[in-house]
Design a protein around this motif. Structure first.
Motif, PDB file in Angstrom:
ATOM      1  N   VAL A  43       0.814  -1.225   0.000  1.00 32.50           N
ATOM      2  CA  VAL A  43       0.000   0.000   0.000  1.00 32.50           C
ATOM      3  C   VAL A  43       0.840   1.264   0.000  1.00 32.50           C
ATOM      4  N   CYS A  44       2.149   1.141  -0.071  1.00 27.94           N
ATOM      5  CA  CYS A  44       2.995   2.339   0.050  1.00 27.94           C
ATOM      6  C   CYS A  44       2.853   3.257  -1.154  1.00 27.94           C
ATOM      7  N   ASP A  45       3.242   4.500  -0.958  1.00 29.75           N
ATOM      8  CA  ASP A  45       3.284   5.470  -2.047  1.00 29.75           C
ATOM      9  C   ASP A  45       4.439   5.078  -2.967  1.00 29.75           C
ATOM     10  N   ASN A 398      -4.284   9.111 -16.812  1.00 30.75           N
ATOM     11  CA  ASN A 398      -4.357  10.415 -16.150  1.00 30.75           C
ATOM     12  C   ASN A 398      -4.752  11.505 -17.137  1.00 30.75           C
ATOM     13  N   ASP A 536      -3.085  -7.042  -2.286  1.00 30.74           N
ATOM     14  CA  ASP A 536      -2.803  -6.263  -1.068  1.00 30.74           C
ATOM     15  C   ASP A 536      -2.761  -4.760  -1.358  1.00 30.74           C
ATOM     16  N   ALA A 537      -2.382  -4.422  -2.582  1.00 36.30           N
ATOM     17  CA  ALA A 537      -2.325  -3.000  -2.955  1.00 36.30           C
ATOM     18  C   ALA A 537      -3.710  -2.438  -3.243  1.00 36.30           C
ATOM     19  N   GLY A 538      -4.720  -3.324  -3.321  1.00 30.89           N
ATOM     20  CA  GLY A 538      -6.087  -2.835  -3.516  1.00 30.89           C
ATOM     21  C   GLY A 538      -6.709  -3.196  -4.847  1.00 30.89           C
ATOM     22  N   PHE A 539      -6.075  -4.094  -5.594  1.00 28.80           N
ATOM     23  CA  PHE A 539      -6.674  -4.500  -6.863  1.00 28.80           C
ATOM     24  C   PHE A 539      -7.749  -5.569  -6.631  1.00 28.80           C
ATOM     25  N   THR A 540      -8.744  -5.564  -7.501  1.00 33.28           N
ATOM     26  CA  THR A 540      -9.788  -6.585  -7.455  1.00 33.28           C
ATOM     27  C   THR A 540     -10.082  -7.062  -8.883  1.00 33.28           C
ATOM     28  N   ALA A 542     -12.387  -6.172 -10.601  1.00 29.54           N
ATOM     29  CA  ALA A 542     -12.800  -5.014 -11.395  1.00 29.54           C
ATOM     30  C   ALA A 542     -11.625  -4.396 -12.144  1.00 29.54           C
ATOM     31  N   ASP A 543     -10.419  -4.657 -11.674  1.00 23.38           N
ATOM     32  CA  ASP A 543      -9.230  -4.144 -12.368  1.00 23.38           C
ATOM     33  C   ASP A 543      -8.806  -5.044 -13.523  1.00 23.38           C
ATOM     34  N   GLU A 548     -14.528   0.175 -21.161  1.00 19.33           N
ATOM     35  CA  GLU A 548     -15.898  -0.050 -21.613  1.00 19.33           C
ATOM     36  C   GLU A 548     -16.053  -0.050 -23.130  1.00 19.33           C
TER      37      GLU A 548
END
Lengths: 575, 575
Positions: A43-45, A398, A536-540, A542-543, A548
């Motif tokens: 989860v670090c920057d 971005n 652990d970094a937050g991917f699921t 959905a990634d 679309e």
């Protein structure tokens, strides 16, 4: 004895350390990903003090195994937010391996501003100020370092893009000619290096092919056999050595899966103008080279040397770069493509991401499609760090957010490369699911989808693509651990002797008793480690999806959509 | 009979439809979140055809319940990628409720460019071209609509920021004076409205307090009692009506939790210059108003009218806006703050996000801290759509990526408001965990942490903060369903008669037999629905975290870090 070089940029100290058993039989991507997973908090920057940049030669690098000089660079990506391994040719991997350095681990973050240069020689390591190099492009930095430290040194460096912490900045290293154009480009690892205050790493080692091998005779025989396997294959032995990777331009266009005008069409009527054949013709006429090895000992020599009208040289122009600045932007002038490529190399930006980003800006109407001079002018803003330059350096996703664009070809924040997922669906599965973010090299289904290498799976039909991508992703991860160029896969897929011969080389080098099954297990394990980090970094799940518009817009000429179901995509990693 | 107004922007058609039982007793945030969860695919592109914009008055809106005129706007947020409810004062909620419209559901997406205006009157609905309004600021659009359709109409509109699909564009509506300054600001719903090609919605309804009520006498008694409860409380009856929300400036500064210089310090030595007291003094001296109601029937009247030196009027300057353009940027000139506020209102940008973004740009060195004129010049770029303006409109997180800034105060992509999480830790828990992205209103622990309303929980200590935030998040979700202003919570927390009286009003209006427990259950259910949506959209525990620097940098003057553990944060939603 194999060692790690651990570089603490907070204290500006570097020290060698012993390699524990866990890492002894890992190399390349297997090693960078395992070290990142073990040492970097998920989860670090990515640009903070807790991320690390890991640079590792492959297991076979530094030997005379053919085409084994790939260098892996790993860390948490500022572009995707997940784990990243980007790999490159060039001469660094062989030098590190010949110094018996299994990995360089760069950690911490300086409290002050300023840049540093790490010098690695057979005698030891030095940390020098690089403030005099700061702000300079990679070509100049490499030239200065070769002048200062000798023209045989390898120079890993970042350009202004990396110094400015741009999320699509790459890490370059040079080829034997001193061109700083061999890029671990994808995922913004140049920004990670920049965040550490590290401008360059110079690696000085007189040896190229003398990395430790336990059984030299056995190794030599296997390496010779492997070279023959490569040279006997039509792609590795004929296609690539003739026109380089850009031999694909006409093939992919003919197949109707060449993304054109920011993934609006699958064919570009002027594709021939930026093809490998055309490139070879122009390069040769101007005294350049249609074929060239990115590192000593490569038998495929798929690189090239393209003299530009301004007297500079762009070496090489890869297919994906020719695509992203060519058909993707509706540009058909090879000199414009070369110029855009050169600017990226010099400022230190991933070409694929830059091309996808320019496509998004054209989609937004900021620059007109097809306007090469406007594209050059825009890309030149990157080095200046203007707001537009910053947007370009931030990558396609971005830039899409900044301009409110919905047609952004990217997965996990990383731009989609040169094969449209609607009519090369195996690649679509790879883009969606690889832990790397959209990446054609992570599971190159163009093989069976288009080139009919390793069998044939209809590219426009959804059947069989998940299995194809899965098998390729596993095999690729293993190959990325060996330091072998991914292009050996063409031969390995078609020749049943290929994989056993790689295993034979590994066993001869390391005194191991690996089997072909172990190699598959290694590939699976790398993917598991990488996916665990991303989780652990937050991917699921959905990634693990394409944007679309690939499932709502048909792609001419086949008029197909990407129609592989979410459930099927979730079956890719069923091991 | 209660109805939905469903607006299909693909076909440019609007039609009324019956409200099914499921939605009959929902309103405000409960209704927008439920409709978004039921009708919007969680993984869809927020600016694509599958997202919807839902606008709903609260359950009590349009009656003479005091301070009940809040309007909820919901959808999938282009800023956070999650579900969003942003709510605002202004006169629209009461008008929609008096037309018996429970929600306006805007869906689809026009194939062509161009903007439209939706006109809703007691006689029906019309879709008109709004190309003549495109590009105009919200003040002008509102003035034109009031001239065209009568000065009593409510005008919901977006500014150029929403038209340009900027991720931090808000949705404005006007107060009784015609100021287009009541914002459902957060999360970029203005861009969703822009993506639908909808420039404005005009709501014409002569009635304000005549929404259907089943038992008018019972309702009247309860409403009267509730007004007294509000007026008897020191915050609702004295603090807010004297100096508005900006009464907090000196209080939060004194408490040492006023984020200063992009969250570097907890106190600003010039806070008094931009405080509510100073604002009241200047506004009054210039013929403005220190107190003002954002909608008819509000007894707290916490708004204000600030005449600016250029003759224009900024109404209101809220505390959070005074903070984000003041201490956050080290700016102490109230006229500069007002000007920045006015620009945001006009171009249609969320002030908090714009302030956080300017803070990030100052952190990056693009603008100097404390330079008000540079901040104004930068913010004026937004309407022009220049690259810098686009970056500003993209919000703090995107701007941070573009400029490689690690000190970005944001959670789930949304900027952190005016209370530092290191010394107001209850708010820190809310910022980290609310499904909305960093949002002070989602669980305003300033109450017990600083104001000693509803008890006292030491703001610098981690103990008790999770429970505090949980209870407040549940209560807030329920209040956001009623249409009551969140500020009634001050009185409700301290007066045991508060909540039963709200329940009494609801039962009198709807003929229900709700209990106090049902209200808590409603709040919990809203949060569950919202979290489910976010989970499906790809959020994980990793998204319920504060940025790294809050746990590594101490905040003066208390020199505390945010030290609530991940495990504790994961216990917020334990119901």
């Amino acid at each position: 004895m194999a060692k790690f070089l651990r570089v603490d940029m907070s204290a500006k100290q570097a020290k060698f350390e012993e390699v524990s058993d866990k890492y002894l039989t890992l190399g390349g991507r297997a090693l960078t990903s395992q070290l990142v997973a073990d040492e970097v908090p998920a989860v670090c920057d990515p640009l903070g003090p807790f991320n690390k940049l890991v640079i590792a030669p492959g297991l076979l690098s530094g030997t005379n195994a053919p085409s084994s000089g790939r260098l892996s660079v790993g860390g948490k990506s500022p572009l995707t937010g997940g784990i990243k391994e980007a790999n490159a040719g060039g001469i660094t991997s062989q030098k590190l391996a010949n110094l018996d350095i299994k990995a360089v681990i760069i950690e911490g973050k300086p409290a002050d501003k300023g840049f540093f240069l790490l010098k690695i020689t057979p005698d030891g390591v030095e940390m020098l100020s690089a403030d005099d190099l700061a702000g300079k492009g990679t070509y100049e930095v490499t030239a200065i370092c070769r002048e200062r430290y000798g023209d045989k040194v390898a120079v890993i460096t970042i350009g202004p893009a990396g110094e400015m912490l741009m999320p699509s900045a790459g890490v370059s290293n040079n080829d034997s000619d001193g061109n700083s154009s061999r890029y671990a480009g994808r995922g913004g690892l140049g920004a990670v290096m920049g965040s550490k205050g590290l401008k360059a790493i110079v690696v000085d080692c007189p040896k190229t092919f003398d990395a430790p091998v336990k059984d030299p005779e056995r190794f030599k025989a296997a390496a010779k056999k492997f070279a023959k396997i490569l040279l006997d294959h039509p792609v590795c032995g004929q296609g690539l050595p003739s026109y380089g990777t850009n031999v694909l331009m006409n093939i992919i266009n003919e197949a109707g899966t060449l993304p054109t005008r920011n993934f609006k069409f699958g064919r570009f009527d002027k594709a021939g103008e930026v093809s490998g054949e055309k490139l070879a013709e122009v390069a040769t006429a101007r005294g350049g080279k249609a074929t060239h090895a990115c590192h000593p000992g490569c038998v495929m020599r798929c690189s090239n040397v393209y003299p530009m009208p301004d007297g500079k040289v762009c070496a090489p122009i890869e297919y994906e770069t020719a695509w992203c600045f060519g058909p993707n932007l509706e540009i058909s002038d090879l000199d414009v493509v070369a110029k855009l490529n050169y600017i990226c190399n010099d400022v230190g930006l991933d070409t694929i991401e830059a091309g996808c980003t320019l496509g998004v800006l054209m989609e937004a109407g900021v620059i007109p499609f097809g306007d090469g001079q406007a594209a050059i002018a825009a890309l030149e803003e990157v080095a200046k760090g203007t707001p537009l330059g910053r947007i370009i350096g931030s990558g396609a996703t971005n830039a899409g957010k900044v301009y409110g664009v919905t047609r952004v070809p990217a997965v996990k924040g990383q731009g989609i490369p040169a094969y449209d997922p609607r009519s090369c669906k195996g690649n679509g599965v790879t883009y969606a699911t690889t832990p790397m973010g959209a990446d054609h090299t992570a599971g190159y289904a163009v093989t069976a989808n288009i080139l009919k290498v390793g069998g044939f799976v209809d590219p426009t039909n959804k059947d069989g693509q998940v299995e194809l991508s899965r098998n390729l992703q596993v095999a690729t991860a293993a190959i990325d651990a060996t330091g072998l160029c991914l292009f050996v896969a063409f031969a390995v897929l078609d020749n049943p002797e290929g994989l056993p011969t790689i295993v034979e080389m590994l066993n001869a080098q390391y005194g191991t008793e690996l089997t072909v099954d172990d190699v598959a297990a290694l590939g699976q394990n790398i993917l598991k480690v990488e996916r665990r980090f991303n989780l652990d970094a937050g991917f699921t799940k959905a990634d693990d999806r394409l944007p679309e518009f690939f499932s709502t817009e048909e792609l001419p000429p086949h008029n197909t959509k990407f129609d592989i179901s979410d459930n099927d995509l979730d079956e890719v990693f069923n091991f």
